[in-house]
Write a protein that holds these residues in place. Sequence first.
Motif, short mmCIF file in Angstrom:
data_model
loop_
_atom_site.label_atom_id
_atom_site.label_comp_id
_atom_site.label_asym_id
_atom_site.label_seq_id
_atom_site.Cartn_x
_atom_site.Cartn_y
_atom_site.Cartn_z
N GLU A 35 0.87 -1.19 0.06
CA GLU A 35 0.11 -0.02 0.16
C GLU A 35 0.95 1.22 0.08
O GLU A 35 0.54 2.38 -0.66
CB GLU A 35 -0.97 -0.03 1.30
CG GLU A 35 -0.34 0.27 2.50
CD GLU A 35 0.21 -1.04 3.22
OE1 GLU A 35 0.49 -2.06 2.55
OE2 GLU A 35 0.37 -0.79 4.46
N ALA A 36 2.04 1.36 0.61
CA ALA A 36 2.65 2.40 0.93
C ALA A 36 3.32 2.94 -0.65
O ALA A 36 3.28 4.22 -0.73
CB ALA A 36 3.80 2.40 1.64
N HIS A 37 3.68 2.11 -1.13
CA HIS A 37 4.44 2.49 -2.54
C HIS A 37 3.35 3.14 -3.47
O HIS A 37 3.98 3.70 -4.38
CB HIS A 37 4.94 1.49 -3.20
CG HIS A 37 6.18 1.06 -2.36
ND1 HIS A 37 7.27 1.49 -2.23
CD2 HIS A 37 6.36 -0.26 -1.57
CE1 HIS A 37 8.20 0.76 -1.52
NE2 HIS A 37 7.41 -0.31 -0.96
N HIS A 93 3.51 11.26 -0.66
CA HIS A 93 3.97 11.79 0.59
C HIS A 93 3.06 12.25 1.48
O HIS A 93 2.47 12.14 2.51
CB HIS A 93 5.11 12.77 0.47
CG HIS A 93 6.36 12.23 0.05
ND1 HIS A 93 7.68 12.41 0.59
CD2 HIS A 93 6.67 11.00 -0.67
CE1 HIS A 93 8.51 11.70 -0.09
NE2 HIS A 93 8.01 10.85 -1.03
N LEU A 94 2.12 13.10 0.54
CA LEU A 94 0.86 13.84 1.35
C LEU A 94 -0.14 12.86 1.73
O LEU A 94 -0.82 12.81 2.96
CB LEU A 94 0.15 14.69 0.51
CG LEU A 94 -1.01 15.85 1.11
CD1 LEU A 94 -0.61 16.54 1.91
CD2 LEU A 94 -1.68 16.40 -0.23
N LEU A 120 -2.76 10.13 6.63
CA LEU A 120 -3.12 8.85 7.32
C LEU A 120 -2.52 9.07 8.77
O LEU A 120 -3.08 8.63 9.71
CB LEU A 120 -2.46 7.85 6.65
CG LEU A 120 -3.02 7.16 5.21
CD1 LEU A 120 -2.60 6.00 4.54
CD2 LEU A 120 -4.76 6.71 5.59
N ILE A 121 -1.21 9.49 8.63
CA ILE A 121 -0.67 9.50 10.25
C ILE A 121 -1.28 10.71 11.06
O ILE A 121 -1.73 10.29 12.21
CB ILE A 121 0.95 9.91 10.10
CG1 ILE A 121 1.79 8.74 9.29
CG2 ILE A 121 1.65 10.18 11.44
CD1 ILE A 121 2.89 8.79 8.77
N ARG A 122 -1.64 11.75 10.42
CA ARG A 122 -2.47 12.69 11.10
C ARG A 122 -3.57 12.43 11.58
O ARG A 122 -3.99 12.58 12.57
CB ARG A 122 -2.32 13.96 10.13
CG ARG A 122 -1.15 14.92 10.19
CD ARG A 122 -1.35 16.18 9.56
NE ARG A 122 -0.27 16.64 8.53
CZ ARG A 122 0.78 17.10 8.87
NH1 ARG A 122 0.96 16.89 10.40
NH2 ARG A 122 2.02 17.37 8.14
N SER A 123 -4.51 11.75 10.84
CA SER A 123 -5.77 11.10 11.08
C SER A 123 -5.70 10.09 11.98
O SER A 123 -6.47 10.23 12.81
CB SER A 123 -6.01 10.70 9.56
OG SER A 123 -6.42 11.50 8.61
N GLU A 140 8.92 13.49 7.43
CA GLU A 140 7.37 13.97 7.28
C GLU A 140 6.56 13.01 8.18
O GLU A 140 5.76 13.91 8.76
CB GLU A 140 7.18 13.66 5.74
CG GLU A 140 7.87 14.62 4.69
CD GLU A 140 7.68 14.25 3.39
OE1 GLU A 140 7.08 13.36 2.82
OE2 GLU A 140 8.12 14.81 2.29
N ALA A 141 6.98 12.00 8.27
CA ALA A 141 6.28 10.99 9.43
C ALA A 141 6.31 11.57 10.62
O ALA A 141 5.37 11.66 11.37
CB ALA A 141 6.49 9.75 9.30
N ALA A 142 7.48 11.89 11.07
CA ALA A 142 7.67 12.48 12.39
C ALA A 142 6.72 13.79 12.68
O ALA A 142 6.10 13.90 13.74
CB ALA A 142 9.09 12.89 12.74
N GLU A 143 6.99 14.89 11.51
CA GLU A 143 5.99 15.96 11.73
C GLU A 143 4.63 15.75 11.84
O GLU A 143 3.90 16.26 12.22
CB GLU A 143 6.38 16.66 10.53
CG GLU A 143 7.86 17.42 10.55
CD GLU A 143 8.31 18.16 9.28
OE1 GLU A 143 7.54 18.22 8.45
OE2 GLU A 143 9.63 18.38 9.12
N ALA A 144 4.02 14.68 11.17
CA ALA A 144 2.69 14.24 11.18
C ALA A 144 2.27 13.55 12.41
O ALA A 144 1.13 13.43 12.62
CB ALA A 144 2.57 13.36 9.95
N GLY A 145 3.20 13.11 13.35
CA GLY A 145 2.78 12.69 14.43
C GLY A 145 3.36 11.31 14.75
O GLY A 145 2.83 10.71 15.60
#
Length: 113
Positions: free
Chosen positions: A16-18, A22-23, A28-31, A64-69
């Motif tokens: 799924e990730a590929h 990036h957005l 998904l992480i923020r949600s 980006e993942a870290a910034e998103a939570g």
Amino acid sequence: MVAAGVRPLISGTLGEAHHLSHLERTTLIRSARKVLDAAGHLQVPIIAGTGAGSTRETIELTKEAAEAGADYAIVIASGYFAGVLASDRAALKAFWTEVSERSPIPIMIYNCA
């Protein structure tokens, strides 16, 4: 699931990730963080898959993942360069060293060999 001790892993390596930008990954992480927090699970860590085709993109996705939570990143070495990395331990070590040194969150090494 959280009550049972299951921790969320977002954008893993089962395909799924590929297929996500990036957005889309950070959305998904923020949600997930928003839903967990709203349910009172503020301390539940989020693990985000950030492995990519290059060291540069892996580092970008991890930041980006870290910034998103995300609290942790699970990283798989590039499948594109698997042949080279498998036969060159120094290159593989250099990959993990650079990713971990430039990451703002702890890295979990993912090996699906």
